[in-house]
Motif scaffolding. Structure first.
Motif, PDB file in Angstrom:
ATOM      1  N   ARG A 338       0.811  -1.219   0.000  1.00  0.00           N
ATOM      2  CA  ARG A 338       0.000   0.000   0.000  1.00  0.00           C
ATOM      3  C   ARG A 338       0.844   1.269   0.000  1.00  0.00           C
ATOM      4  O   ARG A 338       0.414   2.303  -0.506  1.00  0.00           O
ATOM      5  N   VAL A 339       2.024   1.217   0.604  1.00  0.00           N
ATOM      6  CA  VAL A 339       2.831   2.442   0.727  1.00  0.00           C
ATOM      7  C   VAL A 339       3.967   2.494  -0.291  1.00  0.00           C
ATOM      8  O   VAL A 339       4.690   3.495  -0.344  1.00  0.00           O
ATOM      9  N   ALA A 340       4.116   1.435  -1.059  1.00  0.00           N
ATOM     10  CA  ALA A 340       5.284   1.369  -1.955  1.00  0.00           C
ATOM     11  C   ALA A 340       5.304   2.509  -2.961  1.00  0.00           C
ATOM     12  O   ALA A 340       6.369   3.029  -3.321  1.00  0.00           O
ATOM     13  N   ASN A 375       4.927   7.086   7.944  1.00  0.00           N
ATOM     14  CA  ASN A 375       5.750   8.060   8.657  1.00  0.00           C
ATOM     15  C   ASN A 375       7.220   7.923   8.265  1.00  0.00           C
ATOM     16  O   ASN A 375       7.923   8.928   8.090  1.00  0.00           O
ATOM     17  N   ALA A 376       7.689   6.676   8.155  1.00  0.00           N
ATOM     18  CA  ALA A 376       9.094   6.462   7.797  1.00  0.00           C
ATOM     19  C   ALA A 376       9.394   6.998   6.405  1.00  0.00           C
ATOM     20  O   ALA A 376      10.444   7.622   6.166  1.00  0.00           O
ATOM     21  N   ILE A 377       8.485   6.774   5.465  1.00  0.00           N
ATOM     22  CA  ILE A 377       8.683   7.274   4.103  1.00  0.00           C
ATOM     23  C   ILE A 377       8.621   8.797   4.074  1.00  0.00           C
ATOM     24  O   ILE A 377       9.419   9.468   3.400  1.00  0.00           O
ATOM     25  N   ILE A 385      16.547   5.176   2.523  1.00  0.00           N
ATOM     26  CA  ILE A 385      16.188   3.754   2.608  1.00  0.00           C
ATOM     27  C   ILE A 385      15.420   3.515   3.906  1.00  0.00           C
ATOM     28  O   ILE A 385      15.875   3.905   4.994  1.00  0.00           O
ATOM     29  N   VAL A 386      14.261   2.880   3.778  1.00  0.00           N
ATOM     30  CA  VAL A 386      13.476   2.447   4.936  1.00  0.00           C
ATOM     31  C   VAL A 386      13.699   0.957   5.099  1.00  0.00           C
ATOM     32  O   VAL A 386      13.414   0.174   4.182  1.00  0.00           O
TER      33      VAL A 386
END
Length: 478
Positions: A338-340, A375-377, A385-386
């Motif tokens: 979903r977040v890619a 949040n990380a992205i 890089i996550v």
């Protein structure tokens, strides 16, 4: 709350009026317990009274029968002597002298008449029979015994039992009187015992009525250690849960109103400026200013939509109670998918992933992991890089770590980032509602896990999520 109670009382009153045979509903519990105890005592007294009456009556009757049979045996034994028939009248009179109320008749063997008193028999099988035997008969006032021996001689004894009947009747009246008094005393004692036993319940009822009247959800004092005390403890637990729910609801409404007010005010101001720019009597604004206002309105609408969505998710998490066996690595893959595409300039790297089974809510866990990854992205720099890992922590726990290369979270903010609507000073210029990590924290807590924030190896933020479960297969048992 008070209005709800009044409506409930009205509904109960209507139910009591509409139900047929509603005596038990209209009578107080104290009276029902008293009458129940009185009924049980009445049944016990009735059984004892009948048993006592029957026992005494049978004993007196048997005593009369034994006395008559002894006299008959004595008279028949005397009849076997040679000189008995010469003085038979004297023998019979002598027997009557020492036994008041006794009538005696004697039938010698093979005689067609009897000697002594004239006793009318209701029907004697013994006299009509050739064999010896004994027979007992009753009239309204006498107990009659007929006994015949092997020689053919027969004795007829009639005992006046009027006094015995009077004694039995007096005994019955006395037993009924004692039973009635016992029932009345049992009602009074039952009422007293019920009143004493229900006093804690009345105290609890008064406390509940006071809570309903004042809307004060303070706990009720617990007295003793009986069932009512345990009921009070349970009721206090319910009050505590209700009080906490009300506090969460009030805080939620206050926070939501505060957070919605800012973008709504800004959007209203920008819309008013756009409306004013179209009026002929107002100075025109440049095309660039118009575009900036339109962009601001769209951004504020997006911010409000995000905030409302987060509020809905938060409210859903508070009431959601779904539990099923799920594969955690599949949930993580779904969240990554979903977040890619949300920020193509940031790379997501899966460091490690293992099969892990957990008992929980797949939708909530997916939503929580999406928030963490999002949040990380968002905070990672361009071409950052996550790093994501799913590692076993022990036989019963697994650890999910999400590390980014962003600026990180200061130590003083780490204990506050899980609170609703909290945003660090450094993050207030970025879009967001401050609810993402609150939702994550609530989901992890509901799954009996643990959530921590620390520094990543390159100075960014590291989110650590520990969840219970078991490795591998889907035969996990709670």
């Amino acid at each position: 709350m008070t209005l709800r109670r009044i409506e409930s009382d009205s509904e109960q009153h209507i139910t009591e009026k509409s139900e047929p045979g509603g005596w038990s509903h209209s009578t107080s519990l104290r009276w029902r317990l008293s009458l129940l105890s009185a009924t049980l005592v009445a049944i016990a007294v009735g059984i004892i009274t009948v048993a006592a009456y029957w026992t005494v009556s049978s004993f007196l009757t048997a005593s009369v029968d034994r006395d008559l049979e002894q006299k008959a045996d004595a008279l028949l034994s005397r009849a076997a002597e040679p000189d008995f028939y010469a003085h038979v009248d004297h023998e019979l009179e002598g027997l009557k002298v020492f036994n008041t109320g006794l009538r005696v008749a004697f039938a010698p063997p093979h005689w067609d008449f009897v000697v002594g008193d004239s006793i009318a028999l209701p029907g004697s099988i013994v006299l009509e029979n050739a064999d010896s035997g004994t027979q007992m008969m009753n009239t309204s006032t006498e107990r009659i015994l007929v006994k015949k021996d092997e020689s053919g001689a027969a004795v007829i004894l009639a005992k006046d039992v009027t006094e015995t009947h009077r004694l039995i009747s007096t005994l019955g009246i006395l037993l009924l009187t004692i039973g009635g008094v016992g029932v009345l005393v049992s009602i009074l004692l039952g009422f007293f015992i019920a009143n004493a036993g229900l006093r804690p319940l009345v105290r609890l009822q008064n406390a509940v009525d006071e809570i309903a009247r004042t809307d004060d959800l303070r706990g009720i004092p617990v007295v003793g250690n009986d069932e009512l005390a345990r009921l009070t403890v349970s009721f206090n637990a319910m009050l505590k849960a209700l009080r906490e729910s009300r506090q969460r609801q009030s805080q939620f409404v206050a926070d939501a109103g505060h957070e919605l007010k800012t973008p709504l005010t800004s959007m209203r101001t920008n819309i008013e400026l756009l409306m004013m720019s179209t009026r002929p009597d107002m100075p025109a604004i440049s095309e660039q200013d118009r575009k900036d206002l339109e962009r601001d309105v769209l951004a504020q609408m997006t911010e409000m939509s995000t905030l409302i969505g987060d509020l809905v998710d938060l409210a859903r998490e508070e009431s959601r109670e779904v539990s099923e066996q799920i594969q955690l690595e599949h949930v993580l893959d779904t969240a990554l998918g979903r977040v890619a595409s949300r920020r193509l300039g940031v790379q997501i790297k899966i460091v490690e992933s293992i099969p892990w089974t957990i008992n929980g809510d797949e939708f909530s866990l997916t939503r929580a992991l999406v928030n963490v990854l999002d949040n990380a992205i968002k905070w990672s720099p361009e071409k950052g890089i996550v790093r994501v890992a799913l590692r076993p922590l022990s036989d019963g726990f697994v650890r999910i770590t999400v590390e980014d290369s962003g600026p990180g979270i200061s130590p003083e903010d780490r204990e506050l980032v899980f609170e609703r609507f909290y945003r660090a000073v450094s993050s207030r210029s970025m879009p967001g509602s401050g609810l993402g990590l609150s939702i994550v924290y609530q989901v992890v807590q509901r799954h009996f896990g643990n959530l921590e924030v620390s520094d990543s190896d390159d100075g960014g933020t590291k989110i650590i999520i520990d969840l219970p479960g078991r490795p591998g297969g889907s035969d996990f048992e709670t």
